[in-house]
Motif scaffolding. Structure first.
Motif, PDB file in Angstrom:
ATOM      1  N   ASP A 243      -0.082  -3.713  12.740  1.00  0.00           N
ATOM      2  CA  ASP A 243       1.358  -3.542  12.565  1.00  0.00           C
ATOM      3  C   ASP A 243       1.639  -3.445  11.060  1.00  0.00           C
ATOM      4  O   ASP A 243       1.615  -4.440  10.342  1.00  0.00           O
ATOM      5  CB  ASP A 243       2.109  -4.730  13.171  1.00  0.00           C
ATOM      6  CG  ASP A 243       3.621  -4.657  12.959  1.00  0.00           C
ATOM      7  OD1 ASP A 243       4.105  -3.684  12.333  1.00  0.00           O
ATOM      8  OD2 ASP A 243       4.312  -5.584  13.418  1.00  0.00           O
ATOM      9  N   THR A 244       1.893  -2.229  10.594  1.00  0.00           N
ATOM     10  CA  THR A 244       2.046  -2.000   9.156  1.00  0.00           C
ATOM     11  C   THR A 244       3.418  -2.419   8.626  1.00  0.00           C
ATOM     12  O   THR A 244       3.676  -2.282   7.437  1.00  0.00           O
ATOM     13  CB  THR A 244       1.795  -0.521   8.808  1.00  0.00           C
ATOM     14  OG1 THR A 244       2.747   0.290   9.512  1.00  0.00           O
ATOM     15  CG2 THR A 244       0.381  -0.111   9.164  1.00  0.00           C
ATOM     16  N   SER A 245       4.261  -2.969   9.487  1.00  0.00           N
ATOM     17  CA  SER A 245       5.579  -3.419   9.022  1.00  0.00           C
ATOM     18  C   SER A 245       5.523  -4.815   8.406  1.00  0.00           C
ATOM     19  O   SER A 245       6.525  -5.321   7.922  1.00  0.00           O
ATOM     20  CB  SER A 245       6.585  -3.404  10.179  1.00  0.00           C
ATOM     21  OG  SER A 245       6.266  -4.405  11.132  1.00  0.00           O
TER      22      SER A 245
ATOM     23  N   TYR B  10       0.823  -1.194   0.000  1.00  0.00           N
ATOM     24  CA  TYR B  10       0.000   0.000   0.000  1.00  0.00           C
ATOM     25  C   TYR B  10       0.867   1.257   0.000  1.00  0.00           C
ATOM     26  O   TYR B  10       1.947   1.273   0.586  1.00  0.00           O
ATOM     27  CB  TYR B  10      -0.895   0.055   1.239  1.00  0.00           C
ATOM     28  CG  TYR B  10      -1.824  -1.120   1.439  1.00  0.00           C
ATOM     29  CD1 TYR B  10      -2.308  -1.862   0.364  1.00  0.00           C
ATOM     30  CD2 TYR B  10      -2.235  -1.484   2.707  1.00  0.00           C
ATOM     31  CE1 TYR B  10      -3.178  -2.925   0.571  1.00  0.00           C
ATOM     32  CE2 TYR B  10      -3.102  -2.544   2.916  1.00  0.00           C
ATOM     33  CZ  TYR B  10      -3.567  -3.264   1.845  1.00  0.00           C
ATOM     34  OH  TYR B  10      -4.421  -4.302   2.040  1.00  0.00           O
ATOM     35  N   GLY B  11       0.334   2.291  -0.611  1.00  0.00           N
ATOM     36  CA  GLY B  11       0.952   3.595  -0.489  1.00  0.00           C
ATOM     37  C   GLY B  11       0.677   4.146   0.900  1.00  0.00           C
ATOM     38  O   GLY B  11      -0.078   3.559   1.686  1.00  0.00           O
ATOM     39  N   LEU B  12       1.257   5.285   1.207  1.00  0.00           N
ATOM     40  CA  LEU B  12       1.141   5.867   2.535  1.00  0.00           C
ATOM     41  C   LEU B  12      -0.308   6.097   2.959  1.00  0.00           C
ATOM     42  O   LEU B  12      -0.715   5.717   4.055  1.00  0.00           O
ATOM     43  CB  LEU B  12       1.915   7.191   2.594  1.00  0.00           C
ATOM     44  CG  LEU B  12       1.954   7.883   3.943  1.00  0.00           C
ATOM     45  CD1 LEU B  12       2.663   7.011   4.969  1.00  0.00           C
ATOM     46  CD2 LEU B  12       2.644   9.228   3.832  1.00  0.00           C
ATOM     47  N   VAL B  13      -1.115   6.691   2.095  1.00  0.00           N
ATOM     48  CA  VAL B  13      -2.499   7.007   2.443  1.00  0.00           C
ATOM     49  C   VAL B  13      -3.313   5.728   2.637  1.00  0.00           C
ATOM     50  O   VAL B  13      -4.029   5.571   3.634  1.00  0.00           O
ATOM     51  CB  VAL B  13      -3.143   7.923   1.384  1.00  0.00           C
ATOM     52  CG1 VAL B  13      -4.630   8.105   1.656  1.00  0.00           C
ATOM     53  CG2 VAL B  13      -2.440   9.270   1.342  1.00  0.00           C
TER      54      VAL B  13
ATOM     55  N   PHE C  98      -2.447   3.958   5.845  1.00  0.00           N
ATOM     56  CA  PHE C  98      -3.051   4.647   6.991  1.00  0.00           C
ATOM     57  C   PHE C  98      -4.535   4.292   7.109  1.00  0.00           C
ATOM     58  O   PHE C  98      -5.020   3.957   8.190  1.00  0.00           O
ATOM     59  CB  PHE C  98      -2.875   6.166   6.845  1.00  0.00           C
ATOM     60  CG  PHE C  98      -3.586   6.954   7.897  1.00  0.00           C
ATOM     61  CD1 PHE C  98      -3.049   7.074   9.177  1.00  0.00           C
ATOM     62  CD2 PHE C  98      -4.801   7.553   7.629  1.00  0.00           C
ATOM     63  CE1 PHE C  98      -3.712   7.797  10.159  1.00  0.00           C
ATOM     64  CE2 PHE C  98      -5.474   8.276   8.605  1.00  0.00           C
ATOM     65  CZ  PHE C  98      -4.923   8.396   9.871  1.00  0.00           C
ATOM     66  N   VAL C  99      -5.247   4.355   5.990  1.00  0.00           N
ATOM     67  CA  VAL C  99      -6.687   4.056   5.991  1.00  0.00           C
ATOM     68  C   VAL C  99      -6.935   2.606   6.395  1.00  0.00           C
ATOM     69  O   VAL C  99      -7.792   2.318   7.241  1.00  0.00           O
ATOM     70  CB  VAL C  99      -7.311   4.368   4.609  1.00  0.00           C
ATOM     71  CG1 VAL C  99      -8.727   3.828   4.517  1.00  0.00           C
ATOM     72  CG2 VAL C  99      -7.284   5.867   4.348  1.00  0.00           C
ATOM     73  N   MET C 100      -6.185   1.678   5.818  1.00  0.00           N
ATOM     74  CA  MET C 100      -6.389   0.257   6.121  1.00  0.00           C
ATOM     75  C   MET C 100      -6.025  -0.053   7.581  1.00  0.00           C
ATOM     76  O   MET C 100      -6.687  -0.862   8.226  1.00  0.00           O
ATOM     77  CB  MET C 100      -5.580  -0.617   5.162  1.00  0.00           C
ATOM     78  CG  MET C 100      -6.034  -0.522   3.709  1.00  0.00           C
ATOM     79  SD  MET C 100      -7.803  -0.851   3.469  1.00  0.00           S
ATOM     80  CE  MET C 100      -7.869  -2.588   3.849  1.00  0.00           C
ATOM     81  N   ARG C 101      -4.999   0.603   8.092  1.00  0.00           N
ATOM     82  CA  ARG C 101      -4.616   0.413   9.496  1.00  0.00           C
ATOM     83  C   ARG C 101      -5.745   0.903  10.406  1.00  0.00           C
ATOM     84  O   ARG C 101      -6.089   0.261  11.398  1.00  0.00           O
ATOM     85  CB  ARG C 101      -3.335   1.157   9.817  1.00  0.00           C
ATOM     86  CG  ARG C 101      -2.876   0.979  11.243  1.00  0.00           C
ATOM     87  CD  ARG C 101      -1.564   1.741  11.476  1.00  0.00           C
ATOM     88  NE  ARG C 101      -1.084   1.539  12.806  1.00  0.00           N
ATOM     89  CZ  ARG C 101      -1.435   2.275  13.860  1.00  0.00           C
ATOM     90  NH1 ARG C 101      -2.285   3.272  13.712  1.00  0.00           N
ATOM     91  NH2 ARG C 101      -0.952   2.024  15.044  1.00  0.00           N
ATOM     92  N   ARG C 102      -6.334   2.004  10.042  1.00  0.00           N
ATOM     93  CA  ARG C 102      -7.433   2.559  10.840  1.00  0.00           C
ATOM     94  C   ARG C 102      -8.662   1.638  10.818  1.00  0.00           C
ATOM     95  O   ARG C 102      -9.286   1.382  11.847  1.00  0.00           O
ATOM     96  CB  ARG C 102      -7.800   3.920  10.277  1.00  0.00           C
ATOM     97  CG  ARG C 102      -8.251   4.829  11.341  1.00  0.00           C
ATOM     98  CD  ARG C 102      -8.440   6.181  10.825  1.00  0.00           C
ATOM     99  NE  ARG C 102      -9.622   6.603  11.539  1.00  0.00           N
ATOM    100  CZ  ARG C 102      -9.970   7.801  11.779  1.00  0.00           C
ATOM    101  NH1 ARG C 102      -9.270   8.770  11.306  1.00  0.00           N
ATOM    102  NH2 ARG C 102     -11.021   8.069  12.472  1.00  0.00           N
ATOM    103  N   ILE C 103      -8.993   1.141   9.631  1.00  0.00           N
ATOM    104  CA  ILE C 103     -10.121   0.203   9.501  1.00  0.00           C
ATOM    105  C   ILE C 103      -9.843  -1.055  10.318  1.00  0.00           C
ATOM    106  O   ILE C 103     -10.710  -1.541  11.045  1.00  0.00           O
ATOM    107  CB  ILE C 103     -10.378  -0.139   8.017  1.00  0.00           C
ATOM    108  CG1 ILE C 103     -10.919   1.091   7.280  1.00  0.00           C
ATOM    109  CG2 ILE C 103     -11.339  -1.316   7.884  1.00  0.00           C
ATOM    110  CD1 ILE C 103     -10.947   0.938   5.772  1.00  0.00           C
TER     111      ILE C 103
END
Length: 179
Positions: free
Chosen positions: A154-156, A134-137, A140-145
């Motif tokens: 954990d986006t790493s 994923y790109g940055l935006v 961020f959106v998927m992490r929030r969901i």
């Protein structure tokens, strides 16, 4: 040997991976699967030339890929005459709570109603969170969901939720309709 079209739409690759596994199961069962990404179907694709058809699509922002719905609407009569099945991929299907998974089933049913297709089998299947792609935006959106759903944040790293036994059972059940 029966020829089976496995046609799919995939935005981030998990639906394509699931379609490949379905194709592998069909191949092992003695069928000849032909996989086609519906975003770029070959010209002159003759759905009627196949003995059976499985279609897969993923849910993003509350709907399946439009090009998959268009394919189904365009070939609805053929799909309704042949053995056919549909699998719908979403993160909602990964939820442990059956009540929380219900929206995935509702979107599958809405797709079938909208397209007029009556497949012999259906499956809602969990997808994947591919943070690394994923790109940055979007990350961020998927992490929030995921956080709102008490999911993996954990986006790493990436997370795969697909139940491969369920996918294989779906493909074998369809295979048994072709014999």
């Amino acid at each position: 040997m029966t020829r089976v079209l496995v046609a799919y739409g995939s935005s981030e690759g998990q639906t394509a991976t699931i379609a490949e596994r379905v194709g592998d199961v069909l191949d092992s069962a003695g069928h000849e699967p032909v996989l086609i990404h519906l975003k770029h179907p070959p010209s002159g694709l003759d759905v009627a030339a196949y003995d059976g058809v499985i279609v897969g699509a993923s849910i993003h922002a509350g709907s399946h890929q439009g090009y998959v719905a268009e394919f189904v609407r365009d070939h609805r009569e053929t799909l309704n005459r042949k053995p056919s099945a549909f699998f719908s991929v979403s993160l909602t299907a990964a939820n442990a709570d059956p009540v929380e998974r219900e929206p995935a089933r509702e979107l599958l049913e809405a797709f079938l109603e909208e397209t007029g297709w009556e497949p012999d089998g259906t499956l809602t299947v969990a997808g994947a969170l591919k943070y690394s792609e994923y790109g940055l935006v979007k990350r961020f959106v998927m992490r929030r969901i995921a956080g709102k759903a008490s999911g993996d944040t954990d986006t790493s790293r990436d997370y795969e939720y697909t139940d491969w036994d369920e996918v294989e059972a779906f493909a074998l059940e369809f295979s048994s309709q072709l014999s």
